[in-house]
Design a protein around this motif. Structure first.
Motif, short mmCIF file in Angstrom:
data_model
loop_
_atom_site.label_atom_id
_atom_site.label_comp_id
_atom_site.label_asym_id
_atom_site.label_seq_id
_atom_site.Cartn_x
_atom_site.Cartn_y
_atom_site.Cartn_z
N HIS A 147 0.82 -1.21 0.00
CA HIS A 147 0.00 0.00 0.00
C HIS A 147 0.85 1.26 0.00
O HIS A 147 0.48 2.28 -0.60
N GLY A 148 2.02 1.22 0.65
CA GLY A 148 2.90 2.39 0.68
C GLY A 148 3.47 2.72 -0.68
O GLY A 148 3.41 3.87 -1.14
N TYR A 149 4.00 1.70 -1.37
CA TYR A 149 4.59 1.94 -2.69
C TYR A 149 3.52 2.11 -3.77
O TYR A 149 3.76 2.77 -4.78
N GLY A 150 2.34 1.55 -3.53
CA GLY A 150 1.24 1.82 -4.45
C GLY A 150 0.87 3.29 -4.43
O GLY A 150 0.64 3.90 -5.48
N LEU A 151 0.84 3.88 -3.23
CA LEU A 151 0.53 5.30 -3.11
C LEU A 151 1.64 6.16 -3.71
O LEU A 151 1.39 7.16 -4.38
N ALA A 152 2.89 5.75 -3.49
CA ALA A 152 4.02 6.50 -4.05
C ALA A 152 3.98 6.51 -5.58
O ALA A 152 4.21 7.54 -6.21
N ALA A 153 3.67 5.35 -6.17
CA ALA A 153 3.54 5.28 -7.63
C ALA A 153 2.38 6.15 -8.11
O ALA A 153 2.47 6.81 -9.15
N SER A 154 1.30 6.19 -7.33
CA SER A 154 0.14 7.02 -7.70
C SER A 154 0.49 8.50 -7.69
O SER A 154 -0.05 9.27 -8.49
N GLN A 155 1.37 8.90 -6.78
CA GLN A 155 1.79 10.30 -6.74
C GLN A 155 2.54 10.67 -8.02
O GLN A 155 2.34 11.76 -8.58
N LEU A 156 3.38 9.77 -8.51
CA LEU A 156 4.08 10.05 -9.77
C LEU A 156 3.13 10.00 -10.96
O LEU A 156 3.32 10.72 -11.95
N GLN A 157 2.09 9.19 -10.85
CA GLN A 157 1.08 9.15 -11.92
C GLN A 157 0.37 10.50 -12.08
O GLN A 157 -0.09 10.83 -13.18
N ARG A 158 0.28 11.26 -11.00
CA ARG A 158 -0.34 12.58 -11.09
C ARG A 158 0.39 13.46 -12.10
O ARG A 158 -0.22 14.24 -12.83
N LEU A 159 1.72 13.33 -12.14
CA LEU A 159 2.51 14.09 -13.11
C LEU A 159 2.24 13.59 -14.53
O LEU A 159 2.10 14.37 -15.46
N ARG A 160 2.16 12.29 -14.65
CA ARG A 160 1.92 11.69 -15.97
C ARG A 160 0.55 12.10 -16.51
O ARG A 160 0.41 12.39 -17.71
N GLU A 161 -0.44 12.11 -15.64
CA GLU A 161 -1.80 12.48 -16.07
C GLU A 161 -1.88 13.94 -16.49
O GLU A 161 -2.71 14.30 -17.33
N LYS A 162 -1.02 14.79 -15.92
CA LYS A 162 -0.99 16.20 -16.31
C LYS A 162 -0.06 16.43 -17.50
O LYS A 162 0.21 17.56 -17.89
N GLN A 163 0.44 15.32 -18.06
CA GLN A 163 1.30 15.35 -19.26
C GLN A 163 2.57 16.16 -19.03
O GLN A 163 3.05 16.85 -19.93
N ILE A 164 3.10 16.09 -17.81
CA ILE A 164 4.40 16.70 -17.51
C ILE A 164 5.46 15.60 -17.68
O ILE A 164 5.41 14.58 -16.98
N PRO A 165 6.40 15.75 -18.61
CA PRO A 165 7.41 14.71 -18.83
C PRO A 165 8.14 14.35 -17.52
O PRO A 165 8.58 15.23 -16.79
N LEU A 166 8.22 13.05 -17.27
CA LEU A 166 8.82 12.55 -16.03
C LEU A 166 9.95 11.60 -16.35
O LEU A 166 9.78 10.64 -17.10
N THR A 167 11.13 11.88 -15.78
CA THR A 167 12.28 10.99 -15.90
C THR A 167 12.67 10.50 -14.51
O THR A 167 12.77 11.30 -13.58
N VAL A 168 12.85 9.21 -14.37
CA VAL A 168 13.34 8.64 -13.11
C VAL A 168 14.79 8.22 -13.32
O VAL A 168 15.10 7.51 -14.28
#
Length: 347
Positions: A147-168
């Motif tokens: 549940h912790g890492y699921g939420l962390a991944a969801s936070q990064l998805q917020r950037l993806r949904e706003k179409q802000i390029p994301l590099t890890v």
């Protein structure tokens, strides 16, 4: 003897007054801190730091006369830049200057409590990011609770949904839950010997039932719901409970694989979702990452076209926690973690 007794009583009264005043002061400060934010957002001009480093190295290699000329030219240059910045501010042109690359750091622990800061950082970036901006997350995590890492991944998805390029960028490890976060990115850059993958689920729990029985200690476990508890630390585990536990693990693994497949549709998930991990160069061949390199090289390359800004949300500790170190709370958390670990599969 009577004098000593009176003197001791006097000292006790003084000590009581001092302790009472200190307690009131701590209470007032603690109440005032509650009114403040639960943390502080800190921005760092990483571009300026890198430029200063480069300039320091360049100047150090010059002789005394050359250094004097350099400082003179630099002073003139900065004066011109300040004048240009003032003119630009007066004009108030929106979008003027370089686009920004917002740099976030995530160093994850087993319980992924760092997600509390990550969500604040993502929210802050989303509030000001322009379409031409992008986000870089320097990620380091071996995984942890689902549940912790699921939420962390969801936070990064917020950037993806706003179409802000994301590099890890992964310098050391992005395994299991760490890779769940990384695969959300548009691009994953990994160091050659970083550890990548481990797309699997694991759970283990010790059982002390036989030990307790040998000492004639009975354990009673009462539940409402057939599968409220499948495996336990102290009670006697059953084959039915073990089977249900394995089914839950497989279901979690299935969800993990589906998530990775949605984020990276070109990846052969069945080939890499075996729980194995690979080093960066091998991960590139498997399609788990997109490029080999370190976060340092990535940021230096971006600095040519972007202004680098570090974003960090620092959690504010309560005053009492600073004094006591939250020893009792930490002990309770550790105990609960051990008791619940068998019921919480790890990514």
């Amino acid at each position: 003897m009577e004098l000593l007794s009176e003197y001791g009583l006097f000292l006790a009264k003084i000590a009581t007054v001092v302790i009472a005043i200190a307690a009131v002061a701590v209470l007032i400060v603690n109440l005032s801190q509650r009114k403040r934010q639960r943390g502080e957002l800190r921005l760092t001009r990483l571009s300026e730091q890198y430029q200063e480093m480069q300039e320091t190295m360049a100047v150090s290699l010059l002789d005394a006369h050359q250094q004097k000329l350099w400082h003179k030219a630099e002073k003139k240059k900065r004066k011109q830049e300040a004048k240009a910045a003032k003119a630009k501010a007066r004009e108030s042109h929106q979008g003027a200057g370089k686009p920004r690359a917002w740099v976030l750091d995530f160093k994850g622990s087993m319980d992924a409590h760092e997600v509390a800061s990550l969500r604040e950082e993502v929210t802050a970036v989303l509030a000001v990011a322009k379409p031409q901006d992008q986000v870089v997350v320097r990620l380091e995590s071996p995984g942890g609770v689902v549940h912790g890492y699921g939420l962390a991944a969801s936070q990064l998805q917020r950037l993806r949904e706003k179409q802000i390029p994301l590099t890890v960028a992964v310098d050391k490890v992005a395994a299991s839950g760490g890779y769940m976060m990384a695969c959300v990115a548009d691009k994953i850059v990994a160091a050659p010997f970083s550890i990548i993958g481990s797309i699997g689920v694991v759970a283990q729990i010790p059982n002390f039932n036989r030990f307790l029985k040998n000492r004639e200690i009975d354990i009673e476990l009462h539940t409402a719901g057939q599968y409220k508890r499948t495996l336990t630390l102290l009670g006697e585990n059953t084959d039915e409970g073990r089977q249900k536990f394995r089914e839950d693990l497989n279901e979690t693994h299935h969800l993990f694989k589906d998530f990775v497949k949605r984020m990276r549709p070109g990846l052969n998930v069945e080939e890499v979702a075996t729980g194995e991990h690979w080093y960066g160069a091998q991960a590139l061949e498997k399609g788990l990452v997109d490029k080999i390199g370190t976060s340092d090289d990535l940021l230096l390359e971006l600095m040519k076209e972007y202004e680098l800004v570090g974003v960090r949300f620092a959690q504010r500790k309560k005053l009492l926690d600073r004094f006591t170190g939250s020893a009792a709370e930490s002990a309770d958390r550790l105990l609960m973690r051990w008791l619940q670990r068998g019921q919480k599969p790890l990514l």
